[in-house]
Every structure is written in structure tokens, then in C-alpha cells.
Design an enzyme around this catalytic site. Structure first.
Site, short mmCIF file in Angstrom:
data_model
loop_
_atom_site.label_atom_id
_atom_site.label_comp_id
_atom_site.label_asym_id
_atom_site.label_seq_id
_atom_site.Cartn_x
_atom_site.Cartn_y
_atom_site.Cartn_z
N ASN A 72 31.36 37.54 43.16
CA ASN A 72 31.88 36.17 43.32
C ASN A 72 31.13 35.17 42.46
O ASN A 72 30.09 34.66 42.87
CB ASN A 72 31.83 35.77 44.80
CG ASN A 72 32.90 36.49 45.60
OD1 ASN A 72 32.97 37.73 45.56
ND2 ASN A 72 33.74 35.76 46.30
N TYR B 205 46.42 40.71 43.37
CA TYR B 205 45.42 40.32 42.36
C TYR B 205 44.56 41.52 42.02
O TYR B 205 44.41 41.91 40.86
CB TYR B 205 44.55 39.18 42.86
CG TYR B 205 43.29 39.00 42.07
CD1 TYR B 205 42.06 39.42 42.58
CD2 TYR B 205 43.31 38.48 40.78
CE1 TYR B 205 40.90 39.30 41.84
CE2 TYR B 205 42.17 38.35 40.03
CZ TYR B 205 40.96 38.77 40.57
OH TYR B 205 39.81 38.67 39.81
N TYR C 21 33.34 41.53 38.22
CA TYR C 21 32.55 40.44 38.79
C TYR C 21 32.66 40.50 40.31
O TYR C 21 33.74 40.77 40.84
CB TYR C 21 33.10 39.06 38.43
CG TYR C 21 33.57 38.86 37.04
CD1 TYR C 21 34.65 38.03 36.80
CD2 TYR C 21 32.94 39.47 35.96
CE1 TYR C 21 35.10 37.81 35.51
CE2 TYR C 21 33.40 39.27 34.68
CZ TYR C 21 34.47 38.43 34.46
OH TYR C 21 34.94 38.22 33.19
N GLY D 117 45.14 39.43 52.75
CA GLY D 117 44.55 40.03 51.54
C GLY D 117 43.04 40.07 51.57
O GLY D 117 42.41 40.68 50.70
N SER E 274 37.28 42.93 38.36
CA SER E 274 36.95 42.27 39.62
C SER E 274 36.50 43.26 40.68
O SER E 274 37.03 44.37 40.77
CB SER E 274 38.18 41.51 40.14
OG SER E 274 37.95 41.03 41.45
N ASP F 138 44.12 29.35 25.25
CA ASP F 138 44.25 29.06 26.68
C ASP F 138 45.58 28.34 26.88
O ASP F 138 45.94 27.46 26.10
CB ASP F 138 43.08 28.17 27.15
CG ASP F 138 42.90 28.20 28.68
OD1 ASP F 138 41.78 28.49 29.13
OD2 ASP F 138 43.89 27.92 29.39
N ASN G 253 39.00 28.99 46.49
CA ASN G 253 37.74 29.69 46.71
C ASN G 253 36.76 28.87 47.55
O ASN G 253 36.80 27.64 47.58
CB ASN G 253 37.10 30.06 45.37
CG ASN G 253 37.96 31.04 44.57
OD1 ASN G 253 38.15 30.86 43.38
ND2 ASN G 253 38.48 32.07 45.22
N ASP H 277 49.95 31.04 25.47
CA ASP H 277 49.91 32.06 26.52
C ASP H 277 49.73 33.41 25.82
O ASP H 277 50.44 33.71 24.86
CB ASP H 277 51.25 32.03 27.30
CG ASP H 277 51.21 32.95 28.52
OD1 ASP H 277 51.51 32.49 29.62
OD2 ASP H 277 50.86 34.14 28.33
N LYS I 29 44.21 44.04 38.52
CA LYS I 29 42.97 44.34 37.79
C LYS I 29 42.77 45.86 37.67
O LYS I 29 42.34 46.36 36.63
CB LYS I 29 41.77 43.69 38.49
CG LYS I 29 41.75 42.18 38.40
CD LYS I 29 41.64 41.70 36.95
CE LYS I 29 41.50 40.19 36.85
NZ LYS I 29 41.37 39.71 35.47
N GLY J 237 38.66 28.07 31.13
CA GLY J 237 38.54 28.30 32.57
C GLY J 237 37.09 28.27 33.03
O GLY J 237 36.18 28.02 32.25
C1 WQD Z 1 35.06 34.16 49.80
C2 WQD Z 1 34.92 34.29 51.31
C3 WQD Z 1 37.02 34.20 52.47
C4 WQD Z 1 37.85 30.01 51.37
C5 WQD Z 1 36.98 35.73 44.63
C6 WQD Z 1 37.88 35.39 43.51
C7 WQD Z 1 38.31 36.60 42.76
C8 WQD Z 1 37.19 37.60 42.53
C9 WQD Z 1 36.42 37.87 43.78
C10 WQD Z 1 36.39 37.61 40.26
C11 WQD Z 1 35.99 35.19 51.94
C12 WQD Z 1 36.15 33.00 52.83
C13 WQD Z 1 37.30 31.28 51.50
C14 WQD Z 1 37.92 29.16 52.52
C15 WQD Z 1 36.87 30.86 53.85
N1 WQD Z 1 36.31 37.14 41.51
N2 WQD Z 1 36.81 31.69 52.71
N3 WQD Z 1 37.43 29.62 53.71
O1 WQD Z 1 38.46 35.97 48.05
O2 WQD Z 1 36.15 36.95 47.63
O3 WQD Z 1 37.69 36.30 45.70
O4 WQD Z 1 35.95 36.60 44.24
O5 WQD Z 1 37.21 38.34 39.83
O6 WQD Z 1 38.76 36.14 41.51
O7 WQD Z 1 39.02 34.75 44.04
O8 WQD Z 1 36.57 34.56 47.11
O9 WQD Z 1 35.80 32.27 47.58
O10 WQD Z 1 38.23 32.87 48.07
O11 WQD Z 1 36.41 33.80 49.52
O12 WQD Z 1 36.43 31.26 54.93
O13 WQD Z 1 38.42 28.00 52.47
O14 WQD Z 1 35.09 33.00 51.91
O15 WQD Z 1 37.70 34.72 53.60
O16 WQD Z 1 35.38 35.88 53.02
P1 WQD Z 1 37.24 36.01 47.22
P2 WQD Z 1 36.80 33.28 48.04
#
Ligand code: WQD
Length: 368
Positions: free
Chosen positions: A183, A153, A181, A297, A129, A35, A203, A63, A157, A14
């Protein structure tokens, strides 16, 4: 505490897993990967070996919930420690399919813990997370701040962290790091490893990259009515190479038995519009966007207080937002269709020979 030598990495193909495998290999550890390739492709592991200049000891397609198959891996290798990435990680997807998220993320972790105990392996680094903090009232967030996950999600965690708390309380021989983590974004500077989402990126950063490359028309900004300075979502972006380095240090830095929870973040908040601007600057490309509705969410803001990792390890992330965008863009340009880009040349540094057979993608117990 002795330095771990053979490290089992679940989800090693990944995004964060592959960068961590490359880091561990290049630092002299032996790495075994499992994986199921539900959200990754085997090519990532070939790239890992090219980047590290050393081969994986083995890689198995399985898995982690398959206890028998996982047990065969532990029986085949002298595993000293485990880094557990395998799981589902998209906030919006978890709202649509909660049961799959609990089964994969929680069920996978309990299966792994059972097999680890069976083989007396007691060192674990767990992929947690920042999303478990939920919609917090103040920033930055420290590890002892209130936990209030608001999507399946994040709840999965948090459940795993509670399971690990109980395991460490019951089994004092376990040493566990739960790394929260923020982002993770960016790519390996070689352009060979990066974020390669299957289908439409959930993302923000990979979506922006595909818009900059002309593969998608525009970014949809999920809400411009958030209580933030420019009204768009704010996150703490951290370079995936810094995240990978944090995993290496968690394994190498001496730690007493018990559960150690640490944030991995830059401490810097960046809004959606700011990230779009930074990416336009790094790529020299226009990134059109449109305002859309909030995503189920989502929370307004998540920014790390990273002082615990800094104090514990004398460590902090070293790559800034510009570097994250530059490295992401390089991977996008070099791999227009991710790891499925045909004809992408493998670098000259072929893996060095090893003493034993290299078994890529074998299933445990097979002779291939
Ligand atoms: C970031 C921002 C969206 C897509 C991720 C991972 C999760 C965790 C935390 C490790 C938000 C906005 C997004 C788009 C947008 N990491 N957005 N348009 O939701 O914070 O979660 O980091 O564990 O695994 O998923 O990340 O990149 O989806 O969103 O406006 O097309 O960008 O609303 O504010 P997120 P994200």
C-alpha cells in the site's frame, strides 16, 4: 546492461508515477510522460519538474490504448525503457465497473507491448499489485505464494502478469520487472507532490488526511469483524518515495532477460485503527471514525515478505509509518485542495534550461 537514458513513464502524472518521475529526473535520466489525466492533473508534472530541478523532455496527453498516438511518441524519442503505471487502481470501483478495469489495465498493457515491440524497446517495469494474492491464509506473502485475486482490479493485474510471462517466454530479448506494491502512501518531503485523489478518496490514507484537515467529518472503518488482532483490516503501508526508489533500482540494477516478480512492501502490518492513531499523532489532529460494513472485494490482511527485493537489490524501504503520516500531512496542509489549490507558490528552483524545446502536454506530431 547499459543504464537506461530515456524512460517513457505511462501514467506519470499519477500518485506513484509523479514521485517516480521526480526520482528518475533527479538521478539524471531523461523522462517522457504520457497520461490521459483521467485520474490526475497536469499540475502534477509542473511540480515534478520543480522538485527535480530539471524539466521533463516532454509530456503527452493520451490514452495508452491509442496505439497510433503512442507510436508517435516512440517515433519522437529514443526510448530505452518504459515504466507502466497507467491504469485504474481502486478495489471498490473495480467491483462496480469490471469491464472498464479490464479494458484499461489489460488493454492498455497489450497496446503498450505491441508498440514497444514495434520500436524494439524491450525493457519494462510494470506496476503490479499485492492485491493479486487475495485472502491469503498466512502472512507475510512471498512472490511464490498462491495467487488468488478476489476483485476485478486484482484479476486485471494478475492477467497482465500472465501476459508478461508469455511475452518473456516467446521474446527472450525482453527484460521485465513486475513490482507488486503493497500500500503506497505518504508524499514527497517538499510538500509539493502527494496523493491527490479526484472526488471522494477510495483509499484510507488520503481519506484520513481529509478528515484530519476538517474537510470530511469522519472515517468509516470498513468492518470491525475481520480475523485480525483489533478486528480491522491490516495492510502493509510503504512510503511512496520508497516505491519510487524501487522503480529506479529496477531500471538501473543489472538484470538478465526474462520476467522478474518482486514485492515492494515494508513487511510491517498496520490495521485501520492503528493507522488512524498514527495519523492523529503525526498531525496533532483528531480523526473521528465510525464502524461501517465491510467493503466488497476487501480481504482481511496483506503483508509483504520483501526478502526477494532485499536479496536481489540489497535494498529495503527506509521510511517508517510515522514518516509516511508526517509527509502525507504536510502535503495536505500545504495543498488543502490538492493540485487544484489556487495560488500555491512554485518553489524558487525553476527547471534548468535544456538544449531542446520543452513540450508539455503536446499531442504527438503537433508543433506546440
Ligand atoms: C486499506 C484498508 C480497507 C478506506 C490499495 C490500492 C491498490 C493496491 C493495494 C497498489 C482496507 C480500509 C479503506 C476507508 C477503510 N495498491 N479502509 N475505510 O484496498 O488495500 O488497496 O492498495 O497496487 O491499488 O487501492 O487500500 O487504502 O483502499 O484500504 O476502513 O475509507 O483500509 O478496508 O482494510 P487497498 P485502501
Amino acid at each position: 546492461m547499459s543504464q537506461p537514458r530515456t524512460i517513457l513513464v505511462t501514467g506519470g502524472a499519477g500518485f506513484i508515477g509523479s514521485h517516480t518521475c521526480a526520482e528518475l529526473l533527479s538521478r539524471g535520466h531523461d523522462v517522457v510522460v504520457v497520461d490521459n489525466h483521467e485520474n490526475s492533473v497536469p499540475e502534477a508534472l509542473h511540480r515534478v519538474e520543480s522538485v527535480a530541478g530539471r524539466p521533463l523532455t516532454a509530456a503527452y496527453v493520451l490514452d495508452v490504448r491509442d496505439r497510433e498516438a503512442l507510436s508517435n511518441v516512440f517515433a519522437s524519442h529514443p526510448v530505452d525503457a518504459v515504466v507502466h503505471f497507467a491504469g485504474r487502481k481502486a478495489v471498490a470501483e473495480s467491483v462496480r465497473m469490471p469491464v472498464e478495469y479490464y479494458d484499461t489495465n489489460v488493454g492498455g498493457t497489450t497496446a503498450l507491448l505491441e508498440v514497444m515491440s514495434e520500436y524494439h524497446v524491450h525493457r519494462l517495469v510494470f506496476s503490479s499489485s499485492c492485491s493479486l494474492y487475495g485472502a491469503a491464509a498466512h502472512m507475510p506473502l512471498a512472490e511464490d505464494d498462491r495467487v488468488a485475486p478476489v476483485n476485478p482490479y486484482a484479476r486485471s493485474k494478475w492477467m497482465c502478469e500472465q501476459i508478461l510471462t508469455d511475452v518473456c517466454a516467446h521474446r527472450p530479448e525482453f527484460t521485465v520487472h513486475a513490482l507488486r506494491y503493497f500500500n503506497p502512501v505518504g508524499a514527497h518531503p517538499s510538500g509539493l507532490l502527494g496523493e491527490d485523489p479526484l472526488g471522494v478518496p477510495d483509499n484510507l490514507m488520503p481519506y484520513i488526511a481529509q478528515v484530519a484537515a476538517g474537510l470530511r467529518e469522519h472515517v468509516t472503518v470498513f468492518g470491525d469483524d475481520w480475523p485480525t488482532p483489533d478486528r480491522t483490516g491490516v495492510r502493509d503501508y510503504i512510503h511512496v518515495m520508497d516505491v519510487a526508489d524501487g522503480h529506479r533500482i529496477a531500471l538501473e540494477h543489472p538484470a538478465p532477460p526474462g520476467l522478474h516478480v518482486l514485492n515492494l512492501g515494508s513487511g510491517q502490518g498496520t490495521s485501520v485503527l492503528q493507522l488512524i492513531e498514527a495519523y492523529q499523532h503525526a498531525s496533532g489532529r483528531s480523526v473521528p471514525y465510525r464502524i461501517g460494513p465491510r467493503r466488497p472485494g476487501d480481504v482481511p490482511e496483506l503483508v509483504a515478505d520483501g526478502s526477494a527485493a532485499a536479496d536481489t537489490w540489497n535494498w529495503h524501504p527506509i521510511r517508517d509509518l510515522a514518516r509516511m503520516c508526517q509527509d502525507s500531512w504536510r502535503f495536505q496542509v500545504d495543498n488543502p485542495h490538492g493540485y487544484r489549490t489556487p495560488g500555491v507558490p512554485r518553489p524558487a528552483t525553476e527547471p534548468q534550461a535544456t538544449t531542446g524545446p520543452i513540450r508539455l502536454h503536446a499531442t504527438p506530431g503537433s508543433d506546440t
